[in-house]
Design a protein around this motif. Structure first.
Motif, PDB file in Angstrom:
ATOM      1  N   GLY A  16      95.020  10.169 -28.800  1.00  0.00           N
ATOM      2  CA  GLY A  16      93.909   9.582 -29.546  1.00  0.00           C
ATOM      3  C   GLY A  16      94.248   8.175 -29.980  1.00  0.00           C
ATOM      4  O   GLY A  16      95.162   7.544 -29.442  1.00  0.00           O
ATOM      5  N   ALA A  17      93.533   7.690 -30.992  1.00  0.00           N
ATOM      6  CA  ALA A  17      93.728   6.338 -31.519  1.00  0.00           C
ATOM      7  C   ALA A  17      94.232   6.415 -32.953  1.00  0.00           C
ATOM      8  O   ALA A  17      93.799   7.264 -33.733  1.00  0.00           O
ATOM      9  CB  ALA A  17      92.419   5.569 -31.474  1.00  0.00           C
ATOM     10  N   CYS A  18      95.126   5.508 -33.292  1.00  0.00           N
ATOM     11  CA  CYS A  18      95.698   5.442 -34.636  1.00  0.00           C
ATOM     12  C   CYS A  18      94.808   4.572 -35.526  1.00  0.00           C
ATOM     13  O   CYS A  18      94.506   3.431 -35.181  1.00  0.00           O
ATOM     14  CB  CYS A  18      97.111   4.863 -34.570  1.00  0.00           C
ATOM     15  N   PHE A  19      94.404   5.105 -36.667  1.00  0.00           N
ATOM     16  CA  PHE A  19      93.558   4.348 -37.588  1.00  0.00           C
ATOM     17  C   PHE A  19      94.333   3.215 -38.250  1.00  0.00           C
ATOM     18  O   PHE A  19      93.749   2.233 -38.684  1.00  0.00           O
ATOM     19  CB  PHE A  19      92.964   5.270 -38.670  1.00  0.00           C
ATOM     20  N   ARG A  20      95.627   3.334 -38.309  1.00  0.00           N
ATOM     21  CA  ARG A  20      96.419   2.385 -39.081  1.00  0.00           C
ATOM     22  C   ARG A  20      96.836   1.165 -38.263  1.00  0.00           C
ATOM     23  O   ARG A  20      96.726   0.043 -38.743  1.00  0.00           O
ATOM     24  CB  ARG A  20      97.656   3.105 -39.622  1.00  0.00           C
TER      25      ARG A  20
END
Length: 76
Positions: free
Chosen positions: A15-19
């Motif tokens: 997935g994608a990292c929000f940070r």
């Protein structure tokens, strides 16, 4: 506790990292945002960011005199 041992406490998926905005990375679910309109957005973080947040949690616990338990990001 070693970084590998901390990371092993979480479940991982692509997935994608929000940070840090890393895309197509191994991430773990941290939380979700619910907008006033009821839309839900999942917040996931990559391993590097998880280790950084765990380090922040550990420092905070030490300053406040609380016990630190790894692996509790996103758990209530």
């Amino acid at each position: 506790m070693t970084p590998d041992a901390i990371l092993a406490l979480y479940d991982w998926e692509i997935g994608a990292c929000f940070r840090c905005s890393a895309a197509d990375a191994f991430v773990t679910r941290i939380d979700e945002i619910v907008t006033p309109r009821g839309e839900r957005y999942e917040l996931s973080a990559c391993g590097i960011c998880v280790l950084g947040m765990e380090e922040e949690r550990r420092h905070h616990a030490e300053r406040k005199g609380f016990p630190y338990v790894a692996g509790e990001l996103g758990r209530r």
